[in-house]
Enzyme design. Structure first.
Site, short mmCIF file in Angstrom:
data_model
loop_
_atom_site.label_atom_id
_atom_site.label_comp_id
_atom_site.label_asym_id
_atom_site.label_seq_id
_atom_site.Cartn_x
_atom_site.Cartn_y
_atom_site.Cartn_z
N ARG A 156 0.85 -1.21 0.00
CA ARG A 156 0.00 0.00 0.00
C ARG A 156 0.88 1.24 0.00
O ARG A 156 0.59 2.23 -0.65
CB ARG A 156 -0.94 -0.01 1.21
CG ARG A 156 -1.64 1.31 1.43
CD ARG A 156 -2.91 1.26 2.29
NE ARG A 156 -2.84 0.39 3.43
CZ ARG A 156 -2.16 0.63 4.58
NH1 ARG A 156 -1.48 1.75 4.71
NH2 ARG A 156 -2.17 -0.24 5.56
N TYR A 174 -17.01 16.32 -15.77
CA TYR A 174 -17.40 14.92 -15.58
C TYR A 174 -18.38 14.82 -14.40
O TYR A 174 -18.13 15.38 -13.32
CB TYR A 174 -16.15 14.06 -15.34
CG TYR A 174 -16.50 12.66 -14.91
CD1 TYR A 174 -17.34 11.87 -15.69
CD2 TYR A 174 -16.04 12.14 -13.72
CE1 TYR A 174 -17.70 10.60 -15.29
CE2 TYR A 174 -16.38 10.86 -13.31
CZ TYR A 174 -17.22 10.09 -14.10
OH TYR A 174 -17.58 8.84 -13.70
N ASP A 201 -7.88 18.62 -14.64
CA ASP A 201 -8.16 17.25 -15.06
C ASP A 201 -7.79 17.15 -16.54
O ASP A 201 -8.45 17.76 -17.39
CB ASP A 201 -9.64 16.94 -14.81
CG ASP A 201 -10.00 15.48 -15.12
OD1 ASP A 201 -9.31 14.88 -15.97
OD2 ASP A 201 -10.97 14.98 -14.55
N LYS A 255 -8.74 5.99 -19.14
CA LYS A 255 -9.12 6.47 -20.46
C LYS A 255 -7.94 6.38 -21.44
O LYS A 255 -7.45 5.30 -21.70
CB LYS A 255 -9.69 7.88 -20.32
CG LYS A 255 -10.77 8.01 -19.22
CD LYS A 255 -11.96 7.13 -19.48
CE LYS A 255 -13.05 7.03 -18.44
NZ LYS A 255 -12.93 7.54 -17.10
#
Ligand SMILES: Cc1ncc(COP(=O)(O)O)c(C=O)c1O
Length: 378
Positions: free
Chosen positions: A47, A100, A173, A198
């Site tokens: 992690r 978005y 973004d 994406k």
């Protein structure tokens, strides 16, 4: 080194143990310590850090010209961790009036409950952003360009100036453009976020996200919160994303070329009332896009002249454009934002037109794609 070379080599030196030419998938949760605290290369628990994720993070930092990148399990995990690192309860942020739907939902439904307030502003008008910032000082300005799904283009340099004048940070973004087409940190942004699901991943086979910071200021806090909240990219997801990013430049060139042809065809189609594509000379953000982007990308939206029912019907009629959410993969996708990706914006300042159709133009033969759309619109 040029972008294409960096995408293939940055963070991806041959494996020191075996010479493997791509980073191995370190599918491991923990690492042997040589005595308490005696880690090998700083690895103690996956992690906190993992060599495959680190390779992806180094590559993304290089491609965005940033100081450091952090890879997450999704774009939303990246956004959430970033916002809870940079902001405190009681802070105010400016968000786009066109963005978005999931980003809006995060601000509106999750972070407001944490004590963050927001105002949606039409960001293609930097003066409107400056007025909103002067009225109530924001901690940060959140921008997206081109926007999802209306392909508005925001002047990153102008917004960076507004942010600087008001003591705010500018987060951009960069999902729709990808670092190949646009590098917001070079244009004045402080932080870039991605849904690597994406274009960076590019093959519709992995969900991921990333935060890239311009300088060292927030690195320690982000590393702390990434580990403390734990929404990290797993080793196999990081590896798939790295495999995708190697071909980002050639894919974006072809996405852009195909999308330009699709946008041009739609512009003269009688069943279409409006086309949104920054590459069209009549697009209000065309000149800014030309100045800050290498090309105009693979996303095209349009409004169905006969209204919502026609928009929904067209989405169900294409054969090559697959009806589905997401974008940026090699295969073309079609969707109805108002009922799908942007349903959460209904009734808000970010609500999208009901007659809107969004296309993610893929890498198939352009002639086949045009024929598919013409048939669906007939
Ligand atoms: C522009 C943009 N930002 C962020 C996200 C969220 O990313 P993810 O779906 O990987 O969580 C998306 C998802 O569609 C997006 O389109």
């Amino acid at each position: 080194m040029k972008f294409e070379t960096q995408a293939i080599h940055a963070g991806q030196d041959p494996d020191p143990l075996t010479g493997a030419v791509v980073p191995p998938i370190y599918q491991v949760s923990t690492y042997k310590q040589d005595g308490v605290g005696g880690t090998r290369g700083g690895y103690e628990y996956s992690r906190t850090s993992n060599p495959t994720r680190k390779a992806l993070e180094e590559c993304l930092a290089t491609l965005e010209n940033g100081a450091q990148a952090f890879a997450f399990a999704s774009g939303m995990a990246a956004e959430d961790c970033l916002l809870r690192t940079l902001c405190r309860p009681g802070d105010h942020v400016l968000i786009p009036a066109d963005a978005y739907g999931g980003t809006f939902r995060l601000f509106d439904k999750v972070l407001t409950r944490w004590g963050l307030s927001y105002e949606a502003v039409r960001q293609h008008d930097p003066e409107a952003v400056a007025r909103a910032a002067a009225h109530r000082k924001p901690t940060l300005i959140w921008a997206e360009t081109p926007t999802n799904p209306l392909l508005s283009v925001i002047d990153i340099r102008a917004l960076a100036e507004v942010a600087r004048d008001n003591g705010a940070l500018l987060v951009t973004d960069n999902t729709f453009a990808s670092p190949y087409l646009q590098q917001p940190l070079d244009l004045g942004a402080d932080v870039v976020v991605h849904s690597t699901t994406k274009y960076i991943g590019g093959h519709s086979d992995v969900v991921g996200g990333a935060v890239i910071v311009k300088d060292a200021t927030h690195v320690a806090d982000l590393a702390f919160n990434q580990n403390a909240t734990g929404g990290v990219a797993g080793p196999f997801d990081a590896w798939l994303t790295l495999r995708g990013v190697k071909t980002l430049a050639v894919r974006m060139d072809r996405h852009s070329a195909n999308a330009a042809l699709v946008a041009e065809m739609l512009t003269s189609h009688p069943a279409v009332s409006e086309v949104f594509y920054p590459g069209l000379p009549g697009h209000p953000g065309h000149e800014i896009a030309k100045a800050q982007m290498r090309d105009f990308g693979g996303m095209v939206s349009f409004r169905a002249a006969a209204g919502e029912d026609q928009a929904v019907e067209v989405c169900g009629r294409t054969r090559l454009f697959t009806l589905g959410e997401s974008l940026g993969g090699v295969e073309s996708l079609i969707e109805h934002p108002a009922r799908m990706t942007h349903a959460s914006t209904s009734g808000s300042p970010l609500e999208v037109p009901a007659d809107l159709v969004r296309l993610s133009v893929g890498l198939e033969d352009a002639g086949d794609l045009l024929e598919d759309l013409r048939e669906a619109l007939a």
